[in-house]
Design a protein around this motif. Structure first.
Motif: not given
Length: 89
Positions: A7-13
């Motif tokens: 989920w980290g990539r989506g949150a940073l995106g």
């Protein structure tokens, strides 16, 4: 970095996309809704020969192009987040 593949990539995106939106809104507010007029005034200030009065007086208006720095940083972050996912084995 441990959550990058979940989920980290989506949150940073999402945060980087918010940065782009903040940059566009800041550009809108810094030019009082007259985007082309703000750019025209900026170019006119640079075209006045030295020693002549004209252009924009320092501190009289907020810098029109400064909020676009958020758009640049947000775009770079979105490009990183949208990059090809690698599997670690």
């Amino acid at each position: 970095m441990r959550r990058w593949s979940t989920w980290g990539r989506g949150a940073l995106g999402a945060l980087f996309a918010l940065g782009v939106a903040v940059g566009i809104a800041g550009f809108w507010f810094h030019t009082d809704g007259h985007l082309l007029g703000g750019i025209r005034d900026l170019l006119r200030a640079w075209s006045v020969p030295l020693g002549q009065d004209g252009g924009i007086k320092m501190g009289s208006r907020p810098p029109a192009l400064a909020p676009l720095a958020f758009c640049g940083l947000g775009t770079l972050g979105l490009m990183v987040c949208a990059g090809k996912r690698r599997t670690t084995e």
